[in-house]
Design a protein around this motif. Sequence first.
Motif, PDB file in Angstrom:
ATOM      1  N   GLU A   1       5.741   6.022   8.688  1.00 41.97           N
ATOM      2  CA  GLU A   1       4.374   6.259   9.136  1.00 41.97           C
ATOM      3  C   GLU A   1       3.482   5.123   8.654  1.00 41.97           C
ATOM      4  O   GLU A   1       3.516   4.737   7.473  1.00 41.97           O
ATOM      5  CB  GLU A   1       3.835   7.585   8.595  1.00 41.97           C
ATOM      6  CG  GLU A   1       2.412   7.874   9.064  1.00 41.97           C
ATOM      7  CD  GLU A   1       1.824   9.149   8.484  1.00 41.97           C
ATOM      8  OE1 GLU A   1       0.688   9.500   8.878  1.00 41.97           O
ATOM      9  OE2 GLU A   1       2.484   9.779   7.644  1.00 41.97           O
ATOM     10  N   VAL A   2       2.688   4.602   9.566  1.00 48.45           N
ATOM     11  CA  VAL A   2       1.669   3.611   9.231  1.00 48.45           C
ATOM     12  C   VAL A   2       0.316   4.304   9.308  1.00 48.45           C
ATOM     13  O   VAL A   2      -0.048   4.861  10.348  1.00 48.45           O
ATOM     14  CB  VAL A   2       1.719   2.407  10.191  1.00 48.45           C
ATOM     15  CG1 VAL A   2       0.544   1.473   9.931  1.00 48.45           C
ATOM     16  CG2 VAL A   2       3.031   1.661  10.047  1.00 48.45           C
ATOM     17  N   ARG A   3      -0.383   4.289   8.189  1.00 44.85           N
ATOM     18  CA  ARG A   3      -1.674   4.970   8.136  1.00 44.85           C
ATOM     19  C   ARG A   3      -2.606   4.248   7.175  1.00 44.85           C
ATOM     20  O   ARG A   3      -2.291   4.057   6.006  1.00 44.85           O
ATOM     21  CB  ARG A   3      -1.473   6.428   7.708  1.00 44.85           C
ATOM     22  CG  ARG A   3      -2.745   7.224   7.499  1.00 44.85           C
ATOM     23  CD  ARG A   3      -2.494   8.729   7.445  1.00 44.85           C
ATOM     24  NE  ARG A   3      -1.270   9.110   6.769  1.00 44.85           N
ATOM     25  CZ  ARG A   3      -1.189   9.417   5.469  1.00 44.85           C
ATOM     26  NH1 ARG A   3      -2.249   9.334   4.694  1.00 44.85           N
ATOM     27  NH2 ARG A   3      -0.015   9.791   4.952  1.00 44.85           N
ATOM     28  N   GLY A   4      -3.736   3.801   7.689  1.00 47.60           N
ATOM     29  CA  GLY A   4      -4.747   3.181   6.840  1.00 47.60           C
ATOM     30  C   GLY A   4      -4.288   1.914   6.151  1.00 47.60           C
ATOM     31  O   GLY A   4      -4.694   1.655   5.016  1.00 47.60           O
ATOM     32  N   GLY A   5      -3.437   1.153   6.822  1.00 45.47           N
ATOM     33  CA  GLY A   5      -2.996  -0.115   6.254  1.00 45.47           C
ATOM     34  C   GLY A   5      -1.860   0.002   5.262  1.00 45.47           C
ATOM     35  O   GLY A   5      -1.553  -0.959   4.554  1.00 45.47           O
ATOM     36  N   ARG A   6      -1.188   1.163   5.237  1.00 43.38           N
ATOM     37  CA  ARG A   6      -0.100   1.403   4.288  1.00 43.38           C
ATOM     38  C   ARG A   6       1.058   2.060   5.017  1.00 43.38           C
ATOM     39  O   ARG A   6       0.876   2.757   6.018  1.00 43.38           O
ATOM     40  CB  ARG A   6      -0.593   2.306   3.149  1.00 43.38           C
ATOM     41  CG  ARG A   6       0.404   2.531   2.014  1.00 43.38           C
ATOM     42  CD  ARG A   6      -0.078   3.680   1.134  1.00 43.38           C
ATOM     43  NE  ARG A   6       0.688   3.851  -0.088  1.00 43.38           N
ATOM     44  CZ  ARG A   6       1.850   4.485  -0.187  1.00 43.38           C
ATOM     45  NH1 ARG A   6       2.423   4.998   0.892  1.00 43.38           N
ATOM     46  NH2 ARG A   6       2.452   4.606  -1.359  1.00 43.38           N
ATOM     47  N   THR A   7       2.263   1.863   4.505  1.00 43.11           N
ATOM     48  CA  THR A   7       3.438   2.541   5.037  1.00 43.11           C
ATOM     49  C   THR A   7       3.771   3.757   4.181  1.00 43.11           C
ATOM     50  O   THR A   7       3.555   3.753   2.957  1.00 43.11           O
ATOM     51  CB  THR A   7       4.661   1.604   5.070  1.00 43.11           C
ATOM     52  OG1 THR A   7       4.937   1.133   3.738  1.00 43.11           O
ATOM     53  CG2 THR A   7       4.411   0.413   5.983  1.00 43.11           C
ATOM     54  N   TYR A   8       4.317   4.786   4.843  1.00 38.17           N
ATOM     55  CA  TYR A   8       4.729   6.005   4.150  1.00 38.17           C
ATOM     56  C   TYR A   8       6.113   6.382   4.656  1.00 38.17           C
ATOM     57  O   TYR A   8       6.352   6.436   5.870  1.00 38.17           O
ATOM     58  CB  TYR A   8       3.757   7.156   4.428  1.00 38.17           C
ATOM     59  CG  TYR A   8       2.370   6.944   3.867  1.00 38.17           C
ATOM     60  CD1 TYR A   8       2.012   7.446   2.626  1.00 38.17           C
ATOM     61  CD2 TYR A   8       1.425   6.224   4.589  1.00 38.17           C
ATOM     62  CE1 TYR A   8       0.738   7.249   2.117  1.00 38.17           C
ATOM     63  CE2 TYR A   8       0.152   6.016   4.090  1.00 38.17           C
ATOM     64  CZ  TYR A   8      -0.193   6.529   2.852  1.00 38.17           C
ATOM     65  OH  TYR A   8      -1.457   6.330   2.349  1.00 38.17           O
TER      66      TYR A   8
ATOM     67  N   SER B   1       5.635  -3.399   4.438  1.00 39.93           N
ATOM     68  CA  SER B   1       4.192  -3.603   4.459  1.00 39.93           C
ATOM     69  C   SER B   1       3.702  -3.731   5.895  1.00 39.93           C
ATOM     70  O   SER B   1       4.472  -4.049   6.800  1.00 39.93           O
ATOM     71  CB  SER B   1       3.869  -4.881   3.675  1.00 39.93           C
ATOM     72  OG  SER B   1       2.577  -5.365   3.973  1.00 39.93           O
ATOM     73  N   VAL B   2       2.435  -3.481   6.102  1.00 40.87           N
ATOM     74  CA  VAL B   2       1.796  -3.815   7.372  1.00 40.87           C
ATOM     75  C   VAL B   2       0.620  -4.768   7.124  1.00 40.87           C
ATOM     76  O   VAL B   2      -0.282  -4.881   7.928  1.00 40.87           O
ATOM     77  CB  VAL B   2       1.330  -2.552   8.139  1.00 40.87           C
ATOM     78  CG1 VAL B   2       2.530  -1.830   8.713  1.00 40.87           C
ATOM     79  CG2 VAL B   2       0.506  -1.619   7.256  1.00 40.87           C
TER      80      VAL B   2
END
Length: 385
Positions: free
Chosen positions: A291-298, A308-309
Amino acid sequence: MVIRNGTVIEPGKGERIADVFIDDQTGIVTDVPCGGEVIDATGMYVAPGFIDTHIHGSFGADTSDGSLEKIITMCERLPEFGVAAFCPTTMTESESVIDSALHAVCEARKLPGRGGALILGVHLEGPFMSPEMAGVQDAASCISPADAAPVIDRFESRYPGLIRIIDVAPELEGGIDLIRLMADRYVMSLAHTSAGYDKAIEAFDAGATSVTHILNAMNAMGKRSPGVPGAVFDRNDVFVEMICDGIHIAPPIIRMMFKMIPEDRMIVISDAMRGAGMPDGIYKLAEADVEVRGGRTYYGPEGGLAGSVTNLAQEAARLYSYGIDRELIIKAMTVNPLRRLGIDPCETGLGTLMPGKARSVNILDDELHLVYSAVDGVLRKAFRE
C-alpha cells in the motif's frame, strides 16, 4: 539553451554564479555562448543530473516486470525526478524472473534515444541474501551464496557486462568466498544480512566495497554489538547507500551518518518501487501487495516498509531541510554513485558540468527543490504530486 545567473554547484569546485550554455544540437554543456531558450536561474542552483544506483521502479513500472516497455517508461520519465542515469534494480525472485528482467534491461540499452535517463547497468539485490532478513522479498527464492557462482555466470554469459552491483549476506555459507571470487568483476555490497561486526570486516577484507541501504535490512547497531554500521565506521574504503526520505531513517540519524561517513563514500538512493510518481493505492512489489499512502509504503499486518516512493529530487530538498550541506548532497547524488561503479564523469558526461562533456543539468530552487532538469538538451519540468 542558456541558463543564466544560477549558482553552480559542482562537487569539488564549490559554488559560483555562472551562466550555463547547452548546445541545441548535441545537448552538451558548452563554454561558447549560444542563443535559444533562456532560463533565468537567479537565486537558484545549477547542478549535474542525479544518479540513482538503487531503484526498482517508478511511474507504475518495475524492473522485475521483465518488460521492455516498462524499462523505457523509467528511462523516459526519471528525468522528471532529476535522474540522469540509474541502475535498474532486481529483487529476490526465481532465476527465470530475474533473467527476464535482465533481458528487458539489455534490450532497452540497445535503443537509440536522446533525453532519457541512461542505464548504467543492473543492481542485483538478491537472491543471495539471508531469508531471515528478506523483508518484503521472497525468502523462498533466496539462494545460498555457496550456490551463487553458477547463477551469476549464467547471467553474465547471456548479458555480458550488464550486472554492476551484486548484494550478498556474508554470514551465509559461501558468502565470503563469493565476495572473494566476484570482487574483481562486480561491486559486492552487503545487504539483507544479520552479519555482525567481525563478519562485516571479513567481508570488506575479502573485497566487498559497499553496503546497501545502511541501517535497513540489517541488525541494529548496539553499544556492544556494532554490527555492519560499526564496521563501516572503522573503514574509509567502503561506499554506503542510504535512503534519505526521513522515513527509513530519522533525520537526526541521517545527520549523524553524514558526519561519520567520509564525504566521498556516501551515496543517496531512492530504493523506489513502482508506486513512486503514482497516486495512493495498492501496488505490486514482486508478488507482494504494497500500500502506498501519504508518501510511504505499508506492507503486511504490521505495516512495515517495503521500499520507497520517494525520489532523489525529494530527498535532495529533505536533506537540505535537515541541515546537510548543499555540496555534500549533490556529491552524494552525482559523483559518488559513479565512483562506486568505477565510472569516470568525463567519459560519460555524468556527474559534471564540464564544458564539452556534461550531458545533464538540474535546476533547483533556494531550498533544493527541483524545478527543471535537462538531459541531452531535453528540458523537463520537475514532477509534482
